[in-house]
Design a protein around this motif. Structure first.
Motif, PDB file in Angstrom:
ATOM      1  N   ALA A  92      11.163  -2.662   4.598  1.00  0.00           N
ATOM      2  CA  ALA A  92      11.907  -3.453   3.614  1.00  0.00           C
ATOM      3  C   ALA A  92      12.909  -4.404   4.265  1.00  0.00           C
ATOM      4  CB  ALA A  92      12.636  -2.528   2.635  1.00  0.00           C
ATOM      5  N   THR A  93      13.431  -4.042   5.429  1.00  0.00           N
ATOM      6  CA  THR A  93      14.501  -4.832   6.053  1.00  0.00           C
ATOM      7  C   THR A  93      14.101  -6.280   6.347  1.00  0.00           C
ATOM      8  OG1 THR A  93      15.401  -2.820   7.035  1.00  0.00           O
ATOM      9  CG2 THR A  93      16.136  -4.902   7.970  1.00  0.00           C
ATOM     10  N   PRO A  94      12.885  -6.571   6.830  1.00  0.00           N
ATOM     11  CA  PRO A  94      12.540  -7.978   7.065  1.00  0.00           C
ATOM     12  C   PRO A  94      12.664  -8.852   5.817  1.00  0.00           C
ATOM     13  CG  PRO A  94      10.948  -6.554   8.151  1.00  0.00           C
ATOM     14  CD  PRO A  94      11.815  -5.664   7.317  1.00  0.00           C
ATOM     15  N   PHE A  95      12.457  -8.274   4.638  1.00  0.00           N
ATOM     16  CA  PHE A  95      12.583  -9.071   3.414  1.00  0.00           C
ATOM     17  C   PHE A  95      14.044  -9.456   3.169  1.00  0.00           C
ATOM     18  CE2 PHE A  95       8.690  -6.597   2.877  1.00  0.00           C
ATOM     19  CZ  PHE A  95       7.798  -7.594   2.512  1.00  0.00           C
ATOM     20  N   TYR A  96      14.963  -8.546   3.465  1.00  0.00           N
ATOM     21  CA  TYR A  96      16.386  -8.872   3.326  1.00  0.00           C
ATOM     22  C   TYR A  96      16.801  -9.946   4.337  1.00  0.00           C
ATOM     23  CZ  TYR A  96      16.727  -4.582   0.524  1.00  0.00           C
ATOM     24  OH  TYR A  96      16.560  -3.621  -0.433  1.00  0.00           O
ATOM     25  N   VAL A  97      16.294  -9.825   5.556  1.00  0.00           N
ATOM     26  CA  VAL A  97      16.606 -10.839   6.571  1.00  0.00           C
ATOM     27  C   VAL A  97      16.051 -12.198   6.147  1.00  0.00           C
ATOM     28  CG1 VAL A  97      16.269 -11.514   8.980  1.00  0.00           C
ATOM     29  CG2 VAL A  97      16.661  -9.115   8.410  1.00  0.00           C
ATOM     30  N   ALA A  98      14.840 -12.205   5.580  1.00  0.00           N
ATOM     31  CA  ALA A  98      14.245 -13.461   5.110  1.00  0.00           C
ATOM     32  C   ALA A  98      15.085 -14.081   4.002  1.00  0.00           C
ATOM     33  CB  ALA A  98      12.819 -13.209   4.615  1.00  0.00           C
ATOM     34  N   ALA A  99      15.643 -13.240   3.122  1.00  0.00           N
ATOM     35  CA  ALA A  99      16.516 -13.757   2.054  1.00  0.00           C
ATOM     36  C   ALA A  99      17.758 -14.415   2.648  1.00  0.00           C
ATOM     37  CB  ALA A  99      16.907 -12.625   1.107  1.00  0.00           C
ATOM     38  N   GLY A 100      18.343 -13.784   3.671  1.00  0.00           N
ATOM     39  CA  GLY A 100      19.518 -14.374   4.315  1.00  0.00           C
ATOM     40  C   GLY A 100      19.196 -15.690   5.006  1.00  0.00           C
ATOM     41  N   LEU A 101      18.021 -15.778   5.641  1.00  0.00           N
ATOM     42  CA  LEU A 101      17.606 -17.030   6.277  1.00  0.00           C
ATOM     43  C   LEU A 101      17.443 -18.142   5.244  1.00  0.00           C
ATOM     44  CD1 LEU A 101      14.963 -15.845   8.914  1.00  0.00           C
ATOM     45  CD2 LEU A 101      17.214 -16.847   9.372  1.00  0.00           C
ATOM     46  N   ALA A 102      16.869 -17.815   4.084  1.00  0.00           N
ATOM     47  CA  ALA A 102      16.671 -18.828   3.045  1.00  0.00           C
ATOM     48  C   ALA A 102      18.008 -19.363   2.535  1.00  0.00           C
ATOM     49  CB  ALA A 102      15.853 -18.247   1.896  1.00  0.00           C
ATOM     50  N   LEU A 103      18.966 -18.467   2.326  1.00  0.00           N
ATOM     51  CA  LEU A 103      20.295 -18.913   1.868  1.00  0.00           C
ATOM     52  C   LEU A 103      20.980 -19.771   2.925  1.00  0.00           C
ATOM     53  CD1 LEU A 103      21.709 -15.735   0.071  1.00  0.00           C
ATOM     54  CD2 LEU A 103      21.008 -17.898  -0.980  1.00  0.00           C
TER      55      LEU A 103
ATOM     56  N   ALA B 202      14.436  -9.335  -3.796  1.00  0.00           N
ATOM     57  CA  ALA B 202      13.846  -8.440  -4.799  1.00  0.00           C
ATOM     58  C   ALA B 202      12.694  -7.635  -4.213  1.00  0.00           C
ATOM     59  CB  ALA B 202      13.362  -9.253  -6.000  1.00  0.00           C
ATOM     60  N   THR B 203      11.892  -8.274  -3.337  1.00  0.00           N
ATOM     61  CA  THR B 203      10.787  -7.565  -2.695  1.00  0.00           C
ATOM     62  C   THR B 203      11.307  -6.418  -1.831  1.00  0.00           C
ATOM     63  OG1 THR B 203       9.485  -9.595  -2.656  1.00  0.00           O
ATOM     64  CG2 THR B 203       8.767  -7.807  -1.216  1.00  0.00           C
ATOM     65  N   GLY B 204      12.352  -6.666  -1.074  1.00  0.00           N
ATOM     66  CA  GLY B 204      12.944  -5.597  -0.275  1.00  0.00           C
ATOM     67  C   GLY B 204      13.536  -4.495  -1.134  1.00  0.00           C
ATOM     68  N   ALA B 205      14.164  -4.869  -2.249  1.00  0.00           N
ATOM     69  CA  ALA B 205      14.800  -3.888  -3.128  1.00  0.00           C
ATOM     70  C   ALA B 205      13.796  -2.970  -3.806  1.00  0.00           C
ATOM     71  CB  ALA B 205      15.640  -4.600  -4.181  1.00  0.00           C
ATOM     72  N   ALA B 206      12.529  -3.376  -3.872  1.00  0.00           N
ATOM     73  CA  ALA B 206      11.506  -2.515  -4.475  1.00  0.00           C
ATOM     74  C   ALA B 206      11.392  -1.187  -3.744  1.00  0.00           C
ATOM     75  CB  ALA B 206      10.160  -3.234  -4.473  1.00  0.00           C
ATOM     76  N   SER B 207      11.757  -1.157  -2.467  1.00  0.00           N
ATOM     77  CA  SER B 207      11.675   0.089  -1.696  1.00  0.00           C
ATOM     78  C   SER B 207      12.661   1.137  -2.185  1.00  0.00           C
ATOM     79  CB  SER B 207      11.921  -0.205  -0.213  1.00  0.00           C
ATOM     80  OG  SER B 207      13.249  -0.667  -0.009  1.00  0.00           O
ATOM     81  N   LEU B 208      13.658   0.729  -2.965  1.00  0.00           N
ATOM     82  CA  LEU B 208      14.654   1.669  -3.482  1.00  0.00           C
ATOM     83  C   LEU B 208      14.154   2.434  -4.696  1.00  0.00           C
ATOM     84  CD1 LEU B 208      17.788  -0.677  -3.243  1.00  0.00           C
ATOM     85  CD2 LEU B 208      17.004   1.010  -1.562  1.00  0.00           C
TER      86      LEU B 208
ATOM     87  N   ARG C 273       0.822  -1.221   0.000  1.00  0.00           N
ATOM     88  CA  ARG C 273       0.000   0.000   0.000  1.00  0.00           C
ATOM     89  C   ARG C 273       0.852   1.266   0.000  1.00  0.00           C
ATOM     90  NH1 ARG C 273      -4.774   0.365   4.073  1.00  0.00           N
ATOM     91  NH2 ARG C 273      -5.498   1.830   2.480  1.00  0.00           N
ATOM     92  N   THR C 274       2.093   1.172   0.486  1.00  0.00           N
ATOM     93  CA  THR C 274       2.972   2.351   0.455  1.00  0.00           C
ATOM     94  C   THR C 274       3.353   2.725  -0.974  1.00  0.00           C
ATOM     95  OG1 THR C 274       5.016   1.051   0.673  1.00  0.00           O
ATOM     96  CG2 THR C 274       3.927   1.754   2.703  1.00  0.00           C
ATOM     97  N   PHE C 275       3.194   1.801  -1.916  1.00  0.00           N
ATOM     98  CA  PHE C 275       3.467   2.092  -3.330  1.00  0.00           C
ATOM     99  C   PHE C 275       2.200   2.454  -4.090  1.00  0.00           C
ATOM    100  CE2 PHE C 275       6.689  -1.188  -2.124  1.00  0.00           C
ATOM    101  CZ  PHE C 275       7.787  -0.338  -2.112  1.00  0.00           C
ATOM    102  N   GLY C 276       1.095   2.626  -3.364  1.00  0.00           N
ATOM    103  CA  GLY C 276      -0.160   3.017  -3.994  1.00  0.00           C
ATOM    104  C   GLY C 276      -1.085   1.872  -4.327  1.00  0.00           C
ATOM    105  N   GLY C 277      -0.821   0.689  -3.813  1.00  0.00           N
ATOM    106  CA  GLY C 277      -1.663  -0.469  -4.105  1.00  0.00           C
ATOM    107  C   GLY C 277      -2.973  -0.422  -3.344  1.00  0.00           C
ATOM    108  N   SER C 278      -4.093  -0.613  -4.040  1.00  0.00           N
ATOM    109  CA  SER C 278      -5.412  -0.649  -3.407  1.00  0.00           C
ATOM    110  C   SER C 278      -5.661  -2.031  -2.820  1.00  0.00           C
ATOM    111  CB  SER C 278      -6.494  -0.324  -4.428  1.00  0.00           C
ATOM    112  OG  SER C 278      -6.556  -1.341  -5.422  1.00  0.00           O
ATOM    113  N   ALA C 279      -6.823  -2.198  -2.170  1.00  0.00           N
ATOM    114  CA  ALA C 279      -7.176  -3.507  -1.624  1.00  0.00           C
ATOM    115  C   ALA C 279      -7.265  -4.559  -2.721  1.00  0.00           C
ATOM    116  CB  ALA C 279      -8.505  -3.417  -0.877  1.00  0.00           C
TER     117      ALA C 279
END
Length: 409
Positions: free
Chosen positions: A170-181, A91-97, A38-44
């Protein structure tokens, strides 16, 4: 490959840990994703389709991944799926950039689709657990995987909420990527393959001879077809509250990422306690059919009452009931399904079940997102209760037919 009970127990513990870490990463991001989008303008409606995009990809690829794991082994496919999850989370976390909200939403959709393509982690873990357990202990093994999922639901959302609160969304997505690796490295180093070369060769031979059952044929199967339909309806009902709950609480009570993460942690703890400590004695005493019936009945009742909860505390207690119902129904239904599948088809059957579940996870958020905007904010609960009641009715009809057939034979 398993060569004794001690190795089987060690493998069960390892797959529990692997599933737990995987679900911690997943649990970290799911409560955050709707409000993050929603921070990128996404509706329900956009959020609903974003959540559904994962399941669309899984619907298309889950049976093939399950079938390939029957032929090539569970471990290689688990490694590939974990790698896909890591890339998708990063990639999901990087979208915040990105400064363009529309482009950022496009990245989120692509990332969710990639995660769906390689999102067979849970189905493969369940196949692995089925491989290393005897039929009479299968519900317990699947319940252990369910407990790992529930514990991941407990730790992940709480951890993700804290991280998002003190850093950014965005940070939790980066942490999730590290956990997966990290998880992939542990699997590669320690996890043994659960299928013997002979089992894989038999599955390959079946494939070469054209003995691959189409999705339609699975639904026409007298033993498995009704259970797959029930699984679809159950997943639709559960997804209505699991996937749309953060958006509902945000719109109805103004809860943000941290509070929603804590709510999901409570749900996960509830499911962990039930699946980790209660499934085995309950199934031993009452059987899979009875426990599933109780679970789907409780889920129906709590979903039906939820729209009338006018405080957060009341909703939390009802969500606990939904978690208990889901935790009782899920492993017992999967045990009923796998116990009726041939040994060399178990991975494919669970892949088909995952694909059917994905269809439910497509329809539930897509419809609920639309209905929340155009009908009522409580639509996820109304829809979920209706579909859960239908699942209960189909299950009772299935049991009645089986009981009649047994009495005649």
């Amino acid at each position: 490959m398993m060569s004794g009970p001690d190795q089987a127990r060690r493998a069960s513990l390892l797959i529990f840990i692997v599933t737990l870490v995987d679900q911690i990463g997943w649990g970290m991001v799911i409560p955050i994703l709707p409000t993050y989008a929603r921070t990128f303008g996404g509706s329900a409606v956009v959020v609903g389709w974003l959540l559904a995009s994962y399941s669309i990809a899984q619907l298309l690829f889950a049976p093939a991944i399950g079938r390939l794991s029957d032929r090539k082994g569970r471990k290689p496919l688990l490694l590939a799926c974990m790698g896909g999850s890591a890339v998708a989370a990063a990639a999901t976390g990087a979208a915040s950039l990105l400064t363009d909200g529309t482009f950022a939403l496009g990245i989120l959709f692509l990332a969710r689709a990639l995660d769906g393509v390689t999102g067979g982690n849970t189905a493969l873990a369940m196949s692995y657990a089925s491989d290393v357990s005897s039929p009479e202990r299968r519900a317990q093994s699947l319940g252990l995987i369910g407990a790992a999922i529930g514990l991941g639901y407990t730790i992940g959302p709480a951890l993700g909420g804290v991280i998002a609160h003190y850093t950014d969304a965005a940070t939790p997505f980066y942490v999730a990527a590290g956990l997966a690796l990290s998880n992939a490295l542990v699997m590669w180093w320690l996890l043994p393959e659960s299928l013997s070369p002979e089992q894989r060769a038999e599955a390959t031979l079946q494939h070469q001879e054209g003995h691959i059952t189409s999705l339609g044929s699975w639904f026409r199967h007298p033993q498995l077809g009704p259970l797959l339909i029930i699984n679809f309806l159950f997943i639709v009902a559960a997804s209505c509250y699991q996937m749309m709950l953060p958006l509902y609480t945000n719109l109805r009570f103004g809860l943000g990422e941290r509070d929603n993460s804590y709510l999901f942690a409570f749900l996960g703890l509830t499911m962990t306690v039930v699946q980790g400590g209660c499934i085995r004695p309950l199934v031993h005493r009452f059987g899979e059919r009875t426990i599933f019936a109780i679970g789907i009945g409780l889920l129906t009742a709590t979903l039906a009452v939820a729209p009338f909860a006018d405080t957060v505390t009341g909703l939390v207690w009802l969500c606990g009931g939904m978690g208990i119902g889901t935790a009782l129904a899920n492993p017992t239904l999967l045990a009923l399904l796998t116990n009726r599948a041939a040994e060399d088809e178990r991975g494919e059957v669970l892949g088909v079940a995952a694909s059917v579940a994905s269809l439910g996870r497509i329809l539930a958020p897509a419809w609920c997102g639309y209905a929340m905007k155009h009908v009522s904010v409580a639509s996820p609960f109304v829809t979920g209760a209706s579909v859960a009641a239908l699942a209960a009715a189909v299950f009772l009809a299935f049991v009645a037919v089986k009981t009649t057939a047994s009495a005649r034979s």
